[in-house]
Write a protein that holds these residues in place. Structure first.
Motif, PDB file in Angstrom:
ATOM      1  N   SER A  54       0.812  -1.298   0.395  1.00  0.00           N
ATOM      2  CA  SER A  54       0.185   0.406   0.304  1.00  0.00           C
ATOM      3  C   SER A  54       0.604   1.250  -0.054  1.00  0.00           C
ATOM      4  CB  SER A  54      -1.309  -0.026   1.193  1.00  0.00           C
ATOM      5  OG  SER A  54      -1.952  -0.480   1.653  1.00  0.00           O
ATOM      6  N   VAL A  57       2.025   1.965  -3.845  1.00  0.00           N
ATOM      7  CA  VAL A  57       0.776   3.090  -4.252  1.00  0.00           C
ATOM      8  C   VAL A  57       1.113   4.123  -3.372  1.00  0.00           C
ATOM      9  CG1 VAL A  57      -1.198   2.937  -4.853  1.00  0.00           C
ATOM     10  CG2 VAL A  57      -0.336   1.081  -4.681  1.00  0.00           C
ATOM     11  N   LEU A  58       1.207   4.096  -2.666  1.00  0.00           N
ATOM     12  CA  LEU A  58       0.478   6.157  -2.505  1.00  0.00           C
ATOM     13  C   LEU A  58       2.250   6.676  -2.640  1.00  0.00           C
ATOM     14  CD1 LEU A  58      -0.672   5.342   1.095  1.00  0.00           C
ATOM     15  CD2 LEU A  58      -1.382   6.670  -0.374  1.00  0.00           C
ATOM     16  N   LEU A  61       1.245   7.318  -6.118  1.00  0.00           N
ATOM     17  CA  LEU A  61       0.158   8.624  -6.466  1.00  0.00           C
ATOM     18  C   LEU A  61       1.470   9.966  -6.081  1.00  0.00           C
ATOM     19  CD1 LEU A  61      -2.241   8.358  -7.012  1.00  0.00           C
ATOM     20  CD2 LEU A  61      -2.595   8.768  -5.360  1.00  0.00           C
ATOM     21  N   ARG A  64       3.460  10.677  -8.916  1.00  0.00           N
ATOM     22  CA  ARG A  64       2.227  11.792 -10.194  1.00  0.00           C
ATOM     23  C   ARG A  64       1.421  12.933 -10.073  1.00  0.00           C
ATOM     24  NH1 ARG A  64      -0.117   7.896 -13.596  1.00  0.00           N
ATOM     25  NH2 ARG A  64      -1.166   9.729 -14.253  1.00  0.00           N
ATOM     26  N   LEU A  65       1.085  13.404  -8.848  1.00  0.00           N
ATOM     27  CA  LEU A  65       0.728  14.506  -8.341  1.00  0.00           C
ATOM     28  C   LEU A  65       1.872  15.465  -8.216  1.00  0.00           C
ATOM     29  CD1 LEU A  65      -1.583  15.923  -6.649  1.00  0.00           C
ATOM     30  CD2 LEU A  65      -0.871  15.300  -4.602  1.00  0.00           C
ATOM     31  N   ALA A 346      -3.315   8.199   3.075  1.00  0.00           N
ATOM     32  CA  ALA A 346      -3.788   7.366   1.871  1.00  0.00           C
ATOM     33  C   ALA A 346      -5.133   7.778   1.663  1.00  0.00           C
ATOM     34  CB  ALA A 346      -4.175   6.553   3.678  1.00  0.00           C
ATOM     35  N   PRO A 350      -4.635  10.586  -1.900  1.00  0.00           N
ATOM     36  CA  PRO A 350      -5.727  10.471  -3.304  1.00  0.00           C
ATOM     37  C   PRO A 350      -6.830  11.331  -3.886  1.00  0.00           C
ATOM     38  CG  PRO A 350      -5.149   8.396  -1.440  1.00  0.00           C
ATOM     39  CD  PRO A 350      -4.415   9.961  -0.423  1.00  0.00           C
ATOM     40  N   TYR A 353      -5.007  13.542  -5.765  1.00  0.00           N
ATOM     41  CA  TYR A 353      -4.418  13.963  -6.900  1.00  0.00           C
ATOM     42  C   TYR A 353      -5.847  14.080  -7.666  1.00  0.00           C
ATOM     43  CZ  TYR A 353      -3.377  10.651 -10.939  1.00  0.00           C
ATOM     44  OH  TYR A 353      -2.928   9.952 -12.589  1.00  0.00           O
ATOM     45  N   VAL A 354      -7.009  13.148  -7.087  1.00  0.00           N
ATOM     46  CA  VAL A 354      -7.990  13.057  -8.202  1.00  0.00           C
ATOM     47  C   VAL A 354      -9.123  14.798  -8.656  1.00  0.00           C
ATOM     48  CG1 VAL A 354     -10.537  12.576  -7.961  1.00  0.00           C
ATOM     49  CG2 VAL A 354      -8.851  10.931  -7.154  1.00  0.00           C
ATOM     50  N   TRP A 357      -6.292  16.218 -11.126  1.00  0.00           N
ATOM     51  CA  TRP A 357      -6.365  15.616 -12.198  1.00  0.00           C
ATOM     52  C   TRP A 357      -7.215  16.430 -13.260  1.00  0.00           C
ATOM     53  CZ3 TRP A 357     -10.651  11.865 -13.870  1.00  0.00           C
ATOM     54  CH2 TRP A 357     -10.171  11.123 -15.270  1.00  0.00           C
TER      55      TRP A 357
END
Length: 370
Positions: A54, A57-58, A61, A64-65, A346, A350, A353-354, A357
């Protein structure tokens, strides 16, 4: 737009390995087994792996951010760019408080260990003053000095402390690992949530990202650091399972530190004293990076130089240590910090980021309109 940071202040991408690993493995490595085995028993090693994945993944992320930022940008810049000066400033203030709280929690936790194991009669303020003075010396030297401290904070404990945890294998009961898959997915998920808190530290990347040369290329080193942290925790939990049982470990406050008492050396009677002393190099980098990140937020928000805000922030932490001396207060503080860190990495990252995006999609769509 923030100006790009001069190259002489930047660090090589591979040094991210040391910064992330140094900030992930801290005081929590001494007692993470208790809550984990309480929830998952002999299957606790699965929770370690699930939480580590996990964290990967973070980290992905976060990169990407941060890739949406221009050169020299950090999370404070991102807040201002996408939320405006006032709302972004409020969000960045929350980040400031979290970094300060993380440093304070690590400081208090380590002082508690020193008081219980080594110097029970000496006051808290002496230890606090000593650590904060060392932190001032490191942080005032700049980010590159802090990174150098992280390098030593990884290498020296790895060569001195880590080999000690293998000595208890002489008394291992490997049947303690059985039966495998004896706990439900819900129990493993709950244990994994507890374990995610032990991987915290990589969220400091949100502030030192612009100090990385060719920052996107450092992502592989960030993942390597998290994988190495996962390996350390995996070894510790396996040895703890085969040495203790589920009932025994619930009565031991610091299981890892107790494991370090097993090696016998003719001229050293209490090996845990050596471990606690060397552990300064584990704790100090976490405090230094957290304080540096907090002062960096202050500089970005209020245009106050880090050298000026540093003594004020350290003085606030020193005063705080005088009020948090009871074990119950320290445990409550650790719970607050753990929850804040969990929601930051967590939940908030995220969601942010959404949002970014979607904002970029809308922006491109508006630009394409005639």
């Amino acid at each position: 737009m923030k100006q790009a940071i001069q190259e002489r202040f930047l660090i090589s991408p591979f040094l991210v390995f040391f910064v992330i690993h140094a900030t992930q493995v801290g005081v929590g490595a001494l007692n993470f087994q208790r809550p984990l085995m309480k929830e998952a028993g002999q299957d606790a090693w699965m929770a370690v792996l699930m939480a580590g994945l996990s964290a990967h993944v973070l980290i992905w992320l976060m990169y990407r951010l941060l890739s949406h930022l221009p050169s020299g940008g950090d999370l404070v810049s991102l807040h201002e760019q996408y939320f405006g000066r006032w709302i972004g400033g409020v969000l960045s203030l929350g980040l400031l408080f979290y970094y300060a709280l993380a440093a304070f929690m690590v400081l208090q936790s380590y002082i508690e260990i020193i008081k219980v194991w080594v110097f029970p009669l000496i006051g808290v303020w002496q230890f606090s003053l000593m650590f904060l003075l060392m932190t001032y010396y490191a942080v005032s030297g700049g980010f590159r000095v802090v990174v150098g401290l992280c390098v030593w904070g990884v290498v020296i404990p790895l060569l001195t402390i880590f080999p000690m945890v293998f000595f208890p294998l002489e008394y291992a009961q490997y049947r303690n690992l059985l039966p495998v898959f004896d706990h439900s997915f819900g129990q493993l998920a709950k244990a994994s949530k507890e374990m995610v808190l032990q991987y915290l530290g990589f969220e400091m990347l949100l502030m030192y990202y612009p100090f990385l040369k060719q920052a996107p290329s450092s992502q592989k080193w960030a993942h390597a650091a998290n994988a190495f942290t996962m390996f350390i925790y995996f070894v510790l939990i396996l040895i703890s399972i085969v040495f203790y049982n589920k009932e025994q470990i619930q009565h031991i406050t610091w299981p890892t530190l107790t494991l370090a008492k097993i090696p016998e050396v003719p001229f050293i009677e209490r090996m845990e004293y050596i471990v606690i002393s060397i552990y300064v190099l584990v704790v100090l980098p976490i405090i230094a990076v957290s304080i540096w990140a907090a002062t960096r937020v202050i500089k970005q928000l209020f245009a106050v130089q880090q050298r000026r805000s540093l003594p004020v922030l350290l003085a606030c932490l020193f005063v705080g240590t005088l009020f948090f001396q009871e074990k119950t207060d320290i445990e409550q503080l650790m719970q607050w910090t753990a929850k804040a860190g969990f929601y930051l990495v967590a939940v908030y990252v995220p969601l942010l980021y959404v949002y970014v995006w979607m904002a970029e999609k809308v922006k491109k769509a508006l630009q394409q309109k005639p």
